[in-house]
Design a protein around this motif. Structure first.
Motif, PDB file in Angstrom:
ATOM      1  N   THR A  36       0.687  -1.154   0.114  1.00  0.00           N
ATOM      2  CA  THR A  36      -0.033   0.126   0.331  1.00  0.00           C
ATOM      3  C   THR A  36       0.780   1.778  -0.312  1.00  0.00           C
ATOM      4  O   THR A  36       0.323   2.760  -0.462  1.00  0.00           O
ATOM      5  CB  THR A  36      -0.972   0.062   1.045  1.00  0.00           C
ATOM      6  OG1 THR A  36       0.156   0.239   2.428  1.00  0.00           O
ATOM      7  CG2 THR A  36      -1.855  -1.311   1.202  1.00  0.00           C
ATOM      8  N   HIS A  77      -8.810   9.259   1.183  1.00  0.00           N
ATOM      9  CA  HIS A  77      -9.562   9.246   0.181  1.00  0.00           C
ATOM     10  C   HIS A  77      -8.986   7.170   0.428  1.00  0.00           C
ATOM     11  O   HIS A  77      -9.424   6.693  -0.830  1.00  0.00           O
ATOM     12  CB  HIS A  77      -8.779   9.586  -1.180  1.00  0.00           C
ATOM     13  CG  HIS A  77      -7.763   9.320  -0.953  1.00  0.00           C
ATOM     14  ND1 HIS A  77      -7.026  10.165  -0.594  1.00  0.00           N
ATOM     15  CD2 HIS A  77      -7.122   8.801  -1.980  1.00  0.00           C
ATOM     16  CE1 HIS A  77      -5.608  10.250  -1.092  1.00  0.00           C
ATOM     17  NE2 HIS A  77      -5.566   9.694  -2.493  1.00  0.00           N
ATOM     18  N   ARG A  78      -8.124   7.164   0.913  1.00  0.00           N
ATOM     19  CA  ARG A  78      -7.865   5.828   0.971  1.00  0.00           C
ATOM     20  C   ARG A  78      -8.356   4.303   2.169  1.00  0.00           C
ATOM     21  O   ARG A  78      -7.384   3.583   1.658  1.00  0.00           O
ATOM     22  CB  ARG A  78      -6.153   5.392   0.904  1.00  0.00           C
ATOM     23  CG  ARG A  78      -5.489   5.958  -0.390  1.00  0.00           C
ATOM     24  CD  ARG A  78      -3.765   5.969  -0.534  1.00  0.00           C
ATOM     25  NE  ARG A  78      -3.964   4.639  -0.992  1.00  0.00           N
ATOM     26  CZ  ARG A  78      -2.729   4.146  -0.710  1.00  0.00           C
ATOM     27  NH1 ARG A  78      -1.265   4.840  -0.190  1.00  0.00           N
ATOM     28  NH2 ARG A  78      -1.785   3.354  -1.293  1.00  0.00           N
ATOM     29  N   GLU A  81     -10.179   1.458   1.041  1.00  0.00           N
ATOM     30  CA  GLU A  81      -9.581   0.476   1.120  1.00  0.00           C
ATOM     31  C   GLU A  81      -7.907  -0.127   1.569  1.00  0.00           C
ATOM     32  O   GLU A  81      -7.476  -0.880   1.371  1.00  0.00           O
ATOM     33  CB  GLU A  81      -7.584   1.830  -0.243  1.00  0.00           C
ATOM     34  CG  GLU A  81      -7.035   0.657  -0.443  1.00  0.00           C
ATOM     35  CD  GLU A  81      -5.372   1.747  -1.339  1.00  0.00           C
ATOM     36  OE1 GLU A  81      -4.275   1.119  -1.406  1.00  0.00           O
ATOM     37  OE2 GLU A  81      -5.913   2.573  -1.480  1.00  0.00           O
ATOM     38  N   VAL A  82      -8.019   0.721   2.983  1.00  0.00           N
ATOM     39  CA  VAL A  82      -7.474   0.305   4.224  1.00  0.00           C
ATOM     40  C   VAL A  82      -8.123  -0.865   4.527  1.00  0.00           C
ATOM     41  O   VAL A  82      -7.590  -2.226   4.355  1.00  0.00           O
ATOM     42  CB  VAL A  82      -6.739   0.750   5.117  1.00  0.00           C
ATOM     43  CG1 VAL A  82      -6.668   0.562   5.893  1.00  0.00           C
ATOM     44  CG2 VAL A  82      -5.988   2.099   4.418  1.00  0.00           C
ATOM     45  N   ASP A  84     -10.875  -2.580   3.318  1.00  0.00           N
ATOM     46  CA  ASP A  84     -10.423  -3.999   1.977  1.00  0.00           C
ATOM     47  C   ASP A  84      -9.827  -4.748   1.835  1.00  0.00           C
ATOM     48  O   ASP A  84      -9.325  -5.989   1.989  1.00  0.00           O
ATOM     49  CB  ASP A  84     -10.818  -3.228   0.734  1.00  0.00           C
ATOM     50  CG  ASP A  84     -11.918  -1.840   0.252  1.00  0.00           C
ATOM     51  OD1 ASP A  84     -13.461  -3.083   1.662  1.00  0.00           O
ATOM     52  OD2 ASP A  84     -12.436  -2.125   0.139  1.00  0.00           O
ATOM     53  N   TYR A  85      -8.228  -4.231   2.464  1.00  0.00           N
ATOM     54  CA  TYR A  85      -7.171  -4.630   1.982  1.00  0.00           C
ATOM     55  C   TYR A  85      -6.783  -5.381   3.134  1.00  0.00           C
ATOM     56  O   TYR A  85      -6.378  -6.853   3.385  1.00  0.00           O
ATOM     57  CB  TYR A  85      -5.312  -4.035   2.105  1.00  0.00           C
ATOM     58  CG  TYR A  85      -4.470  -4.735   2.186  1.00  0.00           C
ATOM     59  CD1 TYR A  85      -3.636  -4.671   0.378  1.00  0.00           C
ATOM     60  CD2 TYR A  85      -4.397  -4.757   3.413  1.00  0.00           C
ATOM     61  CE1 TYR A  85      -2.682  -5.625   0.580  1.00  0.00           C
ATOM     62  CE2 TYR A  85      -2.916  -5.287   3.523  1.00  0.00           C
ATOM     63  CZ  TYR A  85      -2.120  -5.664   2.284  1.00  0.00           C
ATOM     64  OH  TYR A  85      -0.499  -6.672   2.240  1.00  0.00           O
ATOM     65  N   ASP A  88      -9.492  -8.834   3.286  1.00  0.00           N
ATOM     66  CA  ASP A  88      -9.632  -9.830   1.956  1.00  0.00           C
ATOM     67  C   ASP A  88      -8.598 -10.002   2.392  1.00  0.00           C
ATOM     68  O   ASP A  88      -8.020 -11.611   2.200  1.00  0.00           O
ATOM     69  CB  ASP A  88      -9.225  -8.474   0.746  1.00  0.00           C
ATOM     70  CG  ASP A  88     -10.664  -8.140   0.052  1.00  0.00           C
ATOM     71  OD1 ASP A  88     -11.845  -8.525   0.969  1.00  0.00           O
ATOM     72  OD2 ASP A  88     -10.385  -7.308  -0.602  1.00  0.00           O
TER      73      ASP A  88
END
Length: 206
Positions: A36, A77-78, A81-82, A84-85, A88
């Motif tokens: 990331t 904005h991330r 994403e954090v 989700d990472y 997952d």
């Protein structure tokens, strides 16, 4: 011939049904920086100093907490994403453990997940299919209780109508194992590679 020893098995999730913990380190943390470009040390310092523990029992919102950290890092904005990472990368089903679950279900044993996850990850666990193996999913964020609080075990008993030595907790944390025993349940301390010992614990011969 094998006969089940218990009416209900309460399965911990991380480190038992999901093989995502090695020497106390979660899988998602190992390659977070590389994948990331962000700092897992910074995130862990911010999150795991009491903030996540509040989210775990429904007193704070994980998305808001990660959003606050991401904003402090200049990458608001991330935030999504954090998470989700995180979720997952920590999806590593332990197929050997799940085979034991399926065998127990076939033998008529009730199986539930008993996890200290907060509400978003509890939802994710069900969406990934783990809930399909279970009669119910109990999560700290939904219950507003966390292991090793003895009230956590009482909540499951009240919901499922099974008590005492008819129940066994399978957990990778010794403090939770000891708490379950203190509440009157049986318990098995699960460690990597202990599948055969677990099966031997769950069934009697003859």
């Amino acid at each position: 011939m094998q006969h089940p020893r218990y009416k209900l098995i309460a399965w911990d999730f991380d480190g038992v049904l999901n093989a995502n913990v090695t020497d106390g380190i979660f899988a998602w943390m190992k390659t977070f920086d590389e994948d990331t470009g962000m700092s897992v040390r910074s995130l862990a310092t911010y999150l795991f100093n009491g903030r996540f523990q509040r989210a775990m029992v429904g007193e704070a919102d994980l998305h808001e907490l990660v959003g606050e950290w991401a904003a402090s890092e200049g990458v608001p904005h991330r935030a999504g994403e954090v998470i989700d990472y995180w979720f997952d990368r920590d999806h590593i089903p332990d197929e050997k453990t799940l085979a034991i679950v399926r065998k127990a279900r076939t033998a008529g044993v009730t199986n539930v997940i008993a996890t200290n996850n907060e509400v978003y990850r509890a939802d994710w666990i069900e969406q990934q299919g783990f809930g399909d193996h279970m009669h119910a999913v109990f999560a700290a964020g939904r219950m507003r209780l966390a292991k090793p609080d003895l009230a956590y075990f009482a909540h499951i008993e009240d919901a499922m109508g099974v008590t005492g030595k008819d129940v066994i907790l399978v957990d990778d944390l010794e403090e939770n194992v000891q708490a379950a025993r203190a509440h009157g349940w049986d318990a098995f301390h699960f460690v990597p590679g202990s599948h055969e010992a677990l099966e031997a614990k769950l069934y009697r011969q003859g």
